[in-house]
Write a protein that holds these residues in place. Structure first.
Motif, mmCIF file in Angstrom:
data_model
loop_
_atom_site.group_PDB
_atom_site.id
_atom_site.type_symbol
_atom_site.label_atom_id
_atom_site.label_comp_id
_atom_site.label_asym_id
_atom_site.label_seq_id
_atom_site.Cartn_x
_atom_site.Cartn_y
_atom_site.Cartn_z
ATOM 1 N N ILE A 79 44.922 28.759 34.426
ATOM 2 C CA ILE A 79 45.166 27.382 34.560
ATOM 3 C C ILE A 79 44.974 27.333 36.088
ATOM 4 N N ASP A 80 44.172 26.116 36.332
ATOM 5 C CA ASP A 80 43.823 25.884 37.770
ATOM 6 C C ASP A 80 45.070 25.079 38.472
ATOM 7 N N LEU A 81 45.445 25.821 39.670
ATOM 8 C CA LEU A 81 46.624 25.623 40.447
ATOM 9 C C LEU A 81 46.233 24.937 41.614
ATOM 10 N N ALA A 88 49.020 19.984 39.436
ATOM 11 C CA ALA A 88 49.098 21.440 39.287
ATOM 12 C C ALA A 88 50.061 21.911 38.367
ATOM 13 N N LEU A 89 51.350 21.213 39.055
ATOM 14 C CA LEU A 89 52.700 21.569 37.893
ATOM 15 C C LEU A 89 52.616 21.118 36.811
ATOM 16 N N THR A 90 51.789 19.799 36.413
ATOM 17 C CA THR A 90 51.714 19.143 35.231
ATOM 18 C C THR A 90 50.825 20.313 34.296
ATOM 19 N N ARG A 91 49.809 20.688 34.853
ATOM 20 C CA ARG A 91 49.028 21.570 34.195
ATOM 21 C C ARG A 91 49.605 22.919 33.676
ATOM 22 N N VAL A 130 55.498 28.595 40.232
ATOM 23 C CA VAL A 130 56.022 27.412 40.349
ATOM 24 C C VAL A 130 56.664 27.325 41.570
ATOM 25 N N GLU A 131 57.275 28.424 42.280
ATOM 26 C CA GLU A 131 57.846 28.384 43.518
ATOM 27 C C GLU A 131 56.567 28.099 44.432
#
Lengths: 192, 192
Positions: A79-81, A88-91, A130-131
């Protein structure tokens, strides 16, 4: 000939191990107390064969946890962050919320039976992603910074677990879950 | 004289039962697997006395669950839920979030050992209060109605549990929890 037979045997063993792990994940997701006999039956292999590869239920659970961690890492690392942390959080949520649900079942099954450091590894790497995104969003101003970041991570984690439980209870359609999770997480993280 | 002695015995028994239940809640909150021997020790009574009142660990757990439900009901029924549903929800959370944390420990201890209908009772009545407030808020327009009410109840529940876990992990001060929970819940329920 001996070589062929050995490599056939190895291939058989590998296939049985795969089957056993897949069956264990299936059984333990449904019933955390599933027995070795039930797992062997689900795998379509004999109990003796199962015990030949996993000397105990704890050893099988340990291997299941390793597999779940590895599969999770493969999914998450794809997943591309980069870019906007909110996007990015949504992805990340869209691509991974079901992992959390699967992990939840395995955690329930493995609790107390495998070492705590292995259990932490189940959570550590996904939580770190996530952090990092939340920290970046707070810095850039796209995520509210008037509550602790640890709390935002914890709430996000709880919401993902809650979605899994709601799907399991039949109160939420799996295809509706990601949208609902994202709407809820956005409401919590929006700058106020 | 026989009457006095009987009533003294009854008073002793009642006191031992109280001690046993208090000790069980203390022990089980710390270690869901706490044994009867550990609970007797914590209560300052003998194991024989403990078993005289509770024939099995399951029977003791059942009594603990009943006590937690009753204490919860007493707390919750004292909270004024009339008027603006958002204000009532804030009062409900402030007055009761610690009950959820206590219930969490007891649920972990009792899981699989006491009947599911007793476990449901632990959640049923508190959940009904939250459901009623959320339904009223959605109707009156003070709570967003563009996501399922069941989801809002589930998320609120998860947030309360998450707060308990964060406090237990030492990442959140107990006196900061209610404010943080309320800010978070408000962000989720605010009409959009």
């Amino acid at each position: 000939m001996a070589t062929t037979s050995r490599s056939t045997k190895r291939a058989d063993a590998a296939r049985n191990i795969e089957r056993a792990l897949d069956a264990a994940i299936t059984c333990l997701s449904q019933r955390p107390n599933a027995t070795m006999a039930e797992i062997a039956k689900e795998a379509g292999i004999g109990r003796v064969t199962l015990y030949a590869h996993f000397a105990s239920r704890a050893e099988l659970l340990e291997a299941v946890v390793t597999r779940v961690i590895e599969a999770g890492e493969r999914t998450l690392s794809g997943i591309d962050l980069d870019g906007d942390p909110r996007g990015a959080l949504t992805r990340l949520i869209t691509g991974s919320w079901q992992l959390v649900d699967q992990a939840r079942s395995i955690i329930a099954a493995a609790e107390g039976e495998i070492p705590p450091e292995r259990m932490r590894a189940l959570h550590g790497s996904p939580a770190a992603r996530v952090e990092a995104l939340i920290a970046r969003g707070r810095q850039e101003g796209s995520i509210r910074a008037d509550m602790p970041a640890t709390w935002q991570v914890a709430v996000l984690h709880q919401i993902l677990h809650g979605a899994g439980a709601e799907v399991a209870a039949g109160r939420l359609e799996p295809n509706e879950a990601p949208g609902l999770i994202i709407t809820t997480v956005n409401a919590i993280l929006d700058p106020h």
